[in-house]
Design a protein around this motif. Structure first.
Motif, PDB file in Angstrom:
ATOM      1  N   THR A 179       0.294  -1.372   0.129  1.00  0.00           N
ATOM      2  CA  THR A 179      -0.319  -0.189   0.329  1.00  0.00           C
ATOM      3  C   THR A 179       0.951   1.063   0.394  1.00  0.00           C
ATOM      4  OG1 THR A 179      -1.738  -1.408   1.268  1.00  0.00           O
ATOM      5  CG2 THR A 179      -1.594   0.987   0.872  1.00  0.00           C
ATOM      6  N   VAL A 180       0.537   2.118  -0.882  1.00  0.00           N
ATOM      7  CA  VAL A 180       1.522   3.513  -0.781  1.00  0.00           C
ATOM      8  C   VAL A 180       0.547   4.551  -0.177  1.00  0.00           C
ATOM      9  CG1 VAL A 180       0.008   4.522  -3.168  1.00  0.00           C
ATOM     10  CG2 VAL A 180       1.958   5.050  -2.412  1.00  0.00           C
ATOM     11  N   THR A 181       1.571   5.431   0.600  1.00  0.00           N
ATOM     12  CA  THR A 181       1.590   6.460   0.520  1.00  0.00           C
ATOM     13  C   THR A 181       0.997   7.583   0.533  1.00  0.00           C
ATOM     14  OG1 THR A 181       2.733   6.069   3.692  1.00  0.00           O
ATOM     15  CG2 THR A 181       1.867   7.778   2.870  1.00  0.00           C
ATOM     16  N   GLY A 182      -0.383   8.043   1.093  1.00  0.00           N
ATOM     17  CA  GLY A 182      -1.011   8.953   0.074  1.00  0.00           C
ATOM     18  C   GLY A 182      -1.719   9.226  -1.011  1.00  0.00           C
ATOM     19  N   ASP A 183      -1.466   9.972  -1.904  1.00  0.00           N
ATOM     20  CA  ASP A 183      -2.626  10.146  -3.698  1.00  0.00           C
ATOM     21  C   ASP A 183      -0.752   9.515  -4.442  1.00  0.00           C
ATOM     22  OD1 ASP A 183      -2.737  10.924  -5.771  1.00  0.00           O
ATOM     23  OD2 ASP A 183      -3.523  12.864  -5.373  1.00  0.00           O
ATOM     24  N   SER A 184      -0.945   8.267  -4.545  1.00  0.00           N
ATOM     25  CA  SER A 184       0.463   7.775  -5.724  1.00  0.00           C
ATOM     26  C   SER A 184       0.792   8.508  -6.932  1.00  0.00           C
ATOM     27  CB  SER A 184       0.100   6.697  -5.844  1.00  0.00           C
ATOM     28  OG  SER A 184      -1.041   6.386  -6.632  1.00  0.00           O
ATOM     29  N   LEU A 185      -0.198   9.384  -7.550  1.00  0.00           N
ATOM     30  CA  LEU A 185       0.018  10.217  -9.062  1.00  0.00           C
ATOM     31  C   LEU A 185       0.635  11.762  -8.350  1.00  0.00           C
ATOM     32  CD1 LEU A 185      -2.375   8.885 -10.445  1.00  0.00           C
ATOM     33  CD2 LEU A 185      -0.377   8.150 -10.605  1.00  0.00           C
ATOM     34  N   ALA A 186       0.662  12.294  -7.217  1.00  0.00           N
ATOM     35  CA  ALA A 186       0.815  13.570  -7.351  1.00  0.00           C
ATOM     36  C   ALA A 186       2.082  13.613  -7.766  1.00  0.00           C
ATOM     37  CB  ALA A 186       1.123  13.409  -5.638  1.00  0.00           C
ATOM     38  N   VAL A 187       3.334  14.967  -8.004  1.00  0.00           N
ATOM     39  CA  VAL A 187       4.286  15.822  -8.341  1.00  0.00           C
ATOM     40  C   VAL A 187       4.745  15.506  -6.858  1.00  0.00           C
ATOM     41  CG1 VAL A 187       5.428  16.707  -9.115  1.00  0.00           C
ATOM     42  CG2 VAL A 187       3.752  16.107 -10.415  1.00  0.00           C
ATOM     43  N   LEU A 188       5.938  15.011  -6.660  1.00  0.00           N
ATOM     44  CA  LEU A 188       7.129  15.767  -5.860  1.00  0.00           C
ATOM     45  C   LEU A 188       7.420  17.389  -5.578  1.00  0.00           C
ATOM     46  CD1 LEU A 188       8.573  14.507  -2.742  1.00  0.00           C
ATOM     47  CD2 LEU A 188      10.511  13.854  -4.371  1.00  0.00           C
ATOM     48  N   ASP A 189       7.196  17.579  -4.282  1.00  0.00           N
ATOM     49  CA  ASP A 189       7.221  19.011  -4.350  1.00  0.00           C
ATOM     50  C   ASP A 189       8.984  19.881  -4.099  1.00  0.00           C
ATOM     51  OD1 ASP A 189       7.126  21.786  -4.907  1.00  0.00           O
ATOM     52  OD2 ASP A 189       6.003  21.792  -2.953  1.00  0.00           O
ATOM     53  N   ILE A 190       9.886  19.286  -5.027  1.00  0.00           N
ATOM     54  CA  ILE A 190      11.173  19.514  -4.373  1.00  0.00           C
ATOM     55  C   ILE A 190      11.479  19.550  -5.945  1.00  0.00           C
ATOM     56  CG2 ILE A 190      13.210  18.740  -3.551  1.00  0.00           C
ATOM     57  CD1 ILE A 190      11.840  16.407  -2.007  1.00  0.00           C
ATOM     58  N   GLU A 191      12.134  21.013  -5.812  1.00  0.00           N
ATOM     59  CA  GLU A 191      12.456  21.738  -7.419  1.00  0.00           C
ATOM     60  C   GLU A 191      13.585  20.939  -8.141  1.00  0.00           C
ATOM     61  OE1 GLU A 191      14.011  26.118  -8.456  1.00  0.00           O
ATOM     62  OE2 GLU A 191      13.670  25.407  -6.898  1.00  0.00           O
ATOM     63  N   ALA A 192      14.735  20.143  -7.408  1.00  0.00           N
ATOM     64  CA  ALA A 192      15.787  19.967  -8.186  1.00  0.00           C
ATOM     65  C   ALA A 192      15.697  18.336  -8.950  1.00  0.00           C
ATOM     66  CB  ALA A 192      16.645  19.707  -6.954  1.00  0.00           C
ATOM     67  N   VAL A 193      13.849  17.987  -8.872  1.00  0.00           N
ATOM     68  CA  VAL A 193      13.653  16.964  -9.128  1.00  0.00           C
ATOM     69  C   VAL A 193      12.231  16.493  -9.613  1.00  0.00           C
ATOM     70  CG1 VAL A 193      15.368  15.480  -7.918  1.00  0.00           C
ATOM     71  CG2 VAL A 193      13.152  15.578  -7.261  1.00  0.00           C
ATOM     72  N   ALA A 194      11.989  18.037 -10.098  1.00  0.00           N
ATOM     73  CA  ALA A 194      10.662  18.118 -10.759  1.00  0.00           C
ATOM     74  C   ALA A 194      10.145  17.455 -11.780  1.00  0.00           C
ATOM     75  CB  ALA A 194       9.935  19.328  -9.979  1.00  0.00           C
ATOM     76  N   TRP A 195      11.781  17.815 -12.760  1.00  0.00           N
ATOM     77  CA  TRP A 195      11.696  17.157 -13.656  1.00  0.00           C
ATOM     78  C   TRP A 195      11.264  15.947 -14.179  1.00  0.00           C
ATOM     79  CZ3 TRP A 195      14.843  13.974 -16.745  1.00  0.00           C
ATOM     80  CH2 TRP A 195      15.903  13.196 -15.764  1.00  0.00           C
ATOM     81  N   TRP A 196      11.422  14.750 -13.557  1.00  0.00           N
ATOM     82  CA  TRP A 196      10.456  13.800 -13.263  1.00  0.00           C
ATOM     83  C   TRP A 196       9.432  13.553 -14.003  1.00  0.00           C
ATOM     84  CZ3 TRP A 196      12.721  12.125  -8.030  1.00  0.00           C
ATOM     85  CH2 TRP A 196      14.218  11.596  -7.870  1.00  0.00           C
ATOM     86  N   TRP A 197       8.410  13.909 -13.647  1.00  0.00           N
ATOM     87  CA  TRP A 197       7.214  13.812 -13.494  1.00  0.00           C
ATOM     88  C   TRP A 197       7.063  14.109 -15.126  1.00  0.00           C
ATOM     89  CZ3 TRP A 197       8.858  13.491  -9.124  1.00  0.00           C
ATOM     90  CH2 TRP A 197       8.169  12.887  -8.737  1.00  0.00           C
TER      91      TRP A 197
END
Length: 364
Positions: free
Chosen positions: A323-341
């Motif tokens: 089971t994943v925690t929270g919204d599995s389709l959200a975007v991680l709010d860290i500027e340096a890696v946001a491009w992954w999404w």
């Protein structure tokens, strides 16, 4: 002590059948090269580092599994012996000089440098084995990744000396490299005797998958090693401390860190599903290796006495969750890696909507 819940992991567990022999051979290698002090070697041998390597390459060539195990032990000789347990880890300039000399040994093992230095001796042996089991370009990349690792641990040493804690974005960038995950990536190829072509290796989606794997592996390490690091009483740096510096309680930081790694792991699975669907057989093998690296790190992390610390139990989970925690389709709010999404499919499977990975389709 905050009890860590079972962590989300959708990747199956696996281990190389020669894991016990690999672990014995790595202990013998550490003694032969006198890696670290006698006390440090005694501790490292108890950590079952050979078993760790056997989990990373569960189906790989045994000689490469052995090389990987010896390399991980060597890394701990540097990380524990130089960075954590000696004053060299608080002198970033001197540490940089020491690591640059070791890098020259890795780059040119034929040079008569650092004769009598145990870490140089071990590194020279490792480089010669990289040459034996890999290609010329894989050896060059291995040394380049080792340089990235050295650069990042010097950066960390500057914070250790000052007693400061970096921002979450800066910490995330550093952690992609100071866990030495990138140095292991070429060994995933060597373990199965193949090499990605340049257009595959440099594809943004492959780079994103590698960085996501590094993120999950190092966040998991931060979570599982937190008790050990806090109990040691000296300076330590992990994502929980970074989040606590931002104002979260320890419990809140734990919940947040777990949610972050869950989010990235879910995105990693979707992206690597798409890579396996659209890429070449080499790509499929490589993403399978990244997955084994993640799961092998998880299995070792909850079972090695390095982190369970039986004399002062760490309260680690003994299993994993689906089971994943929270919204599995959200975007991680860290500027340096946001491009992954920008590259991650939107849906839960390769058939879901999302960008196709141009440049990999129809690869040989």
């Amino acid at each position: 002590m905050t009890v860590i819940p079972p962590l989300f992991s959708p990747i199956p567990t696996a281990i190389h059948p020669s894991h016990a022999e690999v672990d014995r051979q790595t202990a013998a290698w550490a003694e032969a090269h006198e890696i670290g002090s006698a006390e440090l070697r005694r501790r490292l041998v108890r950590h079952e580092i050979g078993v760790f390597a056997a989990r990373i390459l569960p189906h790989g060539r045994e000689e490469v599994v052995r090389m990987l195990a010896d390399f991980v032990l060597w890394l701990f000789g540097v990380d524990d012996g130089y960075c954590e347990e000696s004053n060299l880890g608080q002198r970033p300039g001197d540490l940089a000089g020491t690591l640059h000399r070791l890098l020259r040994v890795a780059q040119n093992p034929e040079l008569p440098m650092l004769d009598g230095d145990p870490l140089a001796s071990g590194l020279r042996d490792l480089r010669l084995r990289v040459d034996a089991y890999g290609t010329d370009s894989q050896a060059v990349r291995w040394v380049a990744c080792l340089r990235e690792y050295a650069f990042s641990v010097v950066w960390e040493a500057s914070h250790r000396r000052a007693g400061t804690v970096p921002s979450l974005t800066d910490y995330t960038l550093m952690r992609l490299y100071d866990g030495a995950t990138t140095v292991i990536f070429p060994m995933l190829e060597m373990g199965h005797d193949y090499e990605l072509e340049s257009h595959e290796r440099d594809h943004p989606a492959v780079r994103a998958a590698e960085e996501m794997a590094s993120f999950v592996i190092t966040w998991d390490n931060d979570i599982l090693s937190d008790h050990k690091e806090r109990s040691a009483g000296g300076y330590y740096l992990n994502v929980l401390r970074v989040l606590e510096t931002d104002g979260f309680s320890h419990g809140e930081a734990m919940v947040r860190a777990v949610a972050q790694r869950d989010l990235v792991l879910g995105a990693f699975v979707r992206l690597t599903d798409r890579l396996a669907q659209e890429g070449s057989p080499r790509i499929r093998q490589y993403v399978a290796g990244l997955r084994s690296f993640i799961r092998g790190s998880q299995d070792w992390g909850i079972s090695s006495v390095r982190y369970t610390t039986p004399d002062d139990p760490a309260g680690l989970p003994t299993s994993f969750s689906e089971t994943v925690t929270g919204d599995s389709l959200a975007v991680l709010d860290i500027e340096a890696v946001a491009w992954w999404w920008d590259l991650v499919p939107d849906g839960p499977s390769p058939a879901g909507s999302g960008p196709r990975l141009g440049g990999l389709i129809g690869a040989r």
